[in-house]
Enzyme design. Structure first.
Site, PDB file in Angstrom:
ATOM      1  N   HIS A 104       0.891  -1.165   0.000  1.00 24.78           N
ATOM      2  CA  HIS A 104       0.000   0.000   0.000  1.00 24.78           C
ATOM      3  C   HIS A 104       0.928   1.213   0.000  1.00 24.78           C
ATOM      4  CE1 HIS A 104      -2.240  -3.045   2.384  1.00 24.78           C
ATOM      5  NE2 HIS A 104      -3.326  -2.537   1.842  1.00 24.78           N
ATOM      6  N   ASP A 107       2.367   1.982   3.332  1.00 24.13           N
ATOM      7  CA  ASP A 107       3.309   1.008   3.924  1.00 24.13           C
ATOM      8  C   ASP A 107       4.739   1.426   3.649  1.00 24.13           C
ATOM      9  OD1 ASP A 107       1.070  -0.636   4.284  1.00 24.13           O
ATOM     10  OD2 ASP A 107       1.520  -1.842   2.495  1.00 24.13           O
ATOM     11  N   HIS A 274     -10.496 -14.513   3.435  1.00 24.95           N
ATOM     12  CA  HIS A 274     -11.742 -13.816   3.099  1.00 24.95           C
ATOM     13  C   HIS A 274     -12.779 -14.812   2.599  1.00 24.95           C
ATOM     14  CE1 HIS A 274      -9.392  -9.804   2.296  1.00 24.95           C
ATOM     15  NE2 HIS A 274      -9.141 -10.335   3.473  1.00 24.95           N
ATOM     16  N   ASP A 299      -4.251 -13.826  -2.639  1.00 22.70           N
ATOM     17  CA  ASP A 299      -3.656 -13.413  -1.366  1.00 22.70           C
ATOM     18  C   ASP A 299      -3.593 -14.662  -0.505  1.00 22.70           C
ATOM     19  OD1 ASP A 299      -3.007 -10.826  -1.869  1.00 22.70           O
ATOM     20  OD2 ASP A 299      -4.413  -9.930  -0.451  1.00 22.70           O
ATOM     21  N   ASP A 310     -10.157 -12.198  10.452  1.00 20.72           N
ATOM     22  CA  ASP A 310      -9.111 -12.285   9.434  1.00 20.72           C
ATOM     23  C   ASP A 310      -7.745 -12.383  10.113  1.00 20.72           C
ATOM     24  OD1 ASP A 310      -8.122 -12.296   6.879  1.00 20.72           O
ATOM     25  OD2 ASP A 310      -8.385 -10.160   6.512  1.00 20.72           O
ATOM     26  N   ASP A 312      -5.075 -13.885   9.154  1.00 21.56           N
ATOM     27  CA  ASP A 312      -3.936 -13.750   8.228  1.00 21.56           C
ATOM     28  C   ASP A 312      -2.741 -14.615   8.612  1.00 21.56           C
ATOM     29  OD1 ASP A 312      -5.245 -11.907   6.611  1.00 21.56           O
ATOM     30  OD2 ASP A 312      -4.461 -10.179   7.680  1.00 21.56           O
ATOM     31  N   ASP A 342      -0.234 -12.556   2.018  1.00 20.10           N
ATOM     32  CA  ASP A 342      -0.936 -11.581   2.861  1.00 20.10           C
ATOM     33  C   ASP A 342      -1.139 -12.238   4.228  1.00 20.10           C
ATOM     34  OD1 ASP A 342      -2.395  -9.552   3.902  1.00 20.10           O
ATOM     35  OD2 ASP A 342      -3.891  -9.468   2.307  1.00 20.10           O
TER      36      ASP A 342
HETATM   37  C1  XLS Z   1      -7.319  -7.018   4.392  1.00 21.16           C
HETATM   38  C2  XLS Z   1      -6.836  -7.177   3.046  1.00 21.16           C
HETATM   39  C3  XLS Z   1      -5.727  -6.220   2.618  1.00 21.16           C
HETATM   40  C4  XLS Z   1      -5.590  -6.213   1.122  1.00 21.16           C
HETATM   41  C5  XLS Z   1      -4.842  -5.052   0.568  1.00 21.16           C
HETATM   42  O1  XLS Z   1      -8.019  -7.865   4.936  1.00 21.16           O
HETATM   43  O2  XLS Z   1      -6.463  -8.500   2.855  1.00 21.16           O
HETATM   44  O3  XLS Z   1      -4.537  -6.544   3.256  1.00 21.16           O
HETATM   45  O4  XLS Z   1      -5.001  -7.381   0.660  1.00 21.16           O
HETATM   46  O5  XLS Z   1      -5.445  -3.844   0.854  1.00 21.16           O
HETATM   47 NI    NI Z   2      -5.502  -9.288   1.150  1.00 23.00          NI
HETATM   48 NI    NI Z   3      -7.332  -9.927   4.467  1.00 25.24          NI
END
Ligand code: XLS
Ligand code: NI
Ligand code: NI
Length: 443
Positions: A104, A107, A274, A299, A310, A312, A342
């Site tokens: 981003h 970032d 997601h 991702d 989420d 991750d 991600d």
């Molecule tokens: C958040 C998203 C984010 C996107 C990029 O849940 O995964 O990280 O991948 O904005």
């Molecule tokens: Ni993402």
């Molecule tokens: Ni995400």
């Protein structure tokens, strides 16, 4: 450019040592140089490091501050720190043998007091990134704009009720597109974290959807005007941070894009976690996108089914990834997309080495899934089973149904005069699951 110092000095470039290796900092399955179908495995898998997790993640959560402290974060001037951090990031990408990274705007460079200052900060860091890309060969898989962290976006960016915020977001994305193009980004992602709503008591849903579509059209128009050739990607997510997001999953995303005439400009960036938050499997989301010819990028992560948000995490579930990879390979791959991690370290994983373990696990799991999926597809047992299951549509009245030659009258006549009652056939799910197990765990 002056030679930067090593930030992960104790850790050499990760080598492929094969499945028998017992060294933790080695690849067992990912062999970037191995030629598969005429090109190196690295070019099939197109792994990418997510800047926001790997280099901005601190382990903070709502209950406490960060636990992960990196030495390069110590400086006073935020733009200088951003440049040093970026050197560490490129060293990491090289050592982990990831050919891509993603970011981003905020970032990689700090937000300033004004948009002009933010843009200047970004330009300074982007110039540095350009040099580092050239020096290392690491490329930009995609860029995006952070339209969710700053308080100005608390009620959304393009779906904000205030046109002023829409305008600000437009200006920010314009710049993010400029820098993504400048750095040769192969895609541009929209994840609309705050594009959605909490309550209809204060929301005009139709107007917000119209505004989101207008914003995406403006982005496409601007990108074309500057000659950006990358692929636009939508990243669906069902919830978080808003209660309702307009691109809940791939299916709702397709409906949205088609409603607003955007379907030829966008594909999907599908995130595992997601998908599961939307009540789908990862493979389901891939199949839905592929069926529409809109599979773009991945991702790569995983959620924790016991936590339900989420989280991750890095994904080492080879079964889930093999199924996903079967669908990706059948769709012809990801094109300009790739597998972007991600995914973030757990809060207590504070050693620099943990960043390596995390990515090695994710890359090995995907590489193993890639090999298993290739073998499964080459042997074609599942495909044959599925083809046979639908064979009644290949000829006769089944074919007439598919080609539009049959109608309700002709079908009624057929059943009354000839066909009678259909004979039920087993779906054989347990047999097929056992077959999959034999591929995963050796027959
Ligand atoms: C958040 C998203 C984010 C996107 C990029 O849940 O995964 O990280 O991948 O904005
Ligand atoms: Ni993402
Ligand atoms: Ni995400």
């Amino acid at each position: 450019m002056k030679k930067s110092r090593a930030y992960f000095s104790g850790i050499p470039t990760v080598a492929h040592e094969g499945p028998k290796s017992d060294r933790a900092l080695a690849f067992k399955h990912y062999n970037p140089d191995e030629i598969v179908d005429g090109k190196p495995m690295a070019e099939h898998l197109r792994f990418s490091v997510a800047y926001w997790h790997a280099f901005r993640g601190t382990g903070s959560d709502p209950f406490g501050p960060g636990t992960i402290v990196r030495p390069w974060e110590a400086g006073k001037d935020p733009v200088s720190v951003a440049k040093v951090r970026m050197e560490a990031a490129f060293e990491f990408c090289q050592k982990i043998r990831a050919p891509f990274y993603c970011f981003h705007d905020r970032d990689i460079a700090p937000e300033g007091r004004t948009l002009a200052e933010s843009n200047r900060n970004l330009d300074a860091v982007v110039a540095h990134a350009k040099q580092l890309q050239q020096a290392t060969g690491v490329k930009l898989l995609w860029g995006t704009a952070n339209l969710f962290s700053n308080p100005r976006y608390m009620c959304g960016a393009s779906t904000n009720p205030d046109a002023h915020v829409f305008a600000y977001a437009a200006a920010q994305v314009k710049k993010a597109l400029d820098v993504t193009k400048e750095l040769g980004g192969e895609n541009y992602v929209f994840w609309g974290g705050r594009e959605g709503y909490e309550t209809l008591l204060n929301t005009n849903l139709k107007r917000e959807q119209d505004h989101l579509a207008r914003f995406l059209h403006l982005a496409v128009d601007y990108a074309r005007s500057i000659g950006f050739k990358g692929q636009f990607l939508i990243e669906p997510k069902p919830k978080e941070p808003t209660k309702h997001q307009y691109d809940f999953d791939v299916a709702s995303g397709i409906a949205f894009l088609r409603t607003y005439g955007l379907e030829n400009h966008f594909k999907f960036n599908i995130e595992t976690n997601h998908a599961t938050l939307a009540g789908h499997t990862f493979q389901h989301e891939i199949e839905v996108a592929a069926a529409a010819g809109m599979l773009g990028s991945i991702d790569a992560n995983a959620g924790d089914l016991l936590l339900g948000w989420d989280t991750d995490q890095f994904n080492t579930d080879v079964r889930e990834l093999t199924l996903a990879m079967i669908s990706i390979l059948k769709a012809g791959g990801l094109g300009t997309g790739g597998f972007n991690f991600d995914a973030k370290l757990r809060r207590p994983s504070i050693d620099p080495e943990d960043l390596f373990h995390a990515h090695i696990g994710g890359m090995d799991a995907y590489a193993l899934a890639f090999k298993l999926a290739r073998r499964i597809l080459a042997e074609g047992k599942f495909e044959k089973f599925v083809a046979d299951r639908y064979a009644s549509f290949d000829a006769g009245f089944g074919r007439d149904i598919e080609t539009g030659k049959a109608n309700f009258r002709s079908l009624e006549k057929l059943v009354l005069t000839k066909l009678g009652e259909p004979v039920p056939k087993s779906g054989k799910q347990e047999y097929l699951e056992n077959l999959l197990m034999s591929y995963l765990h050796g027959a």
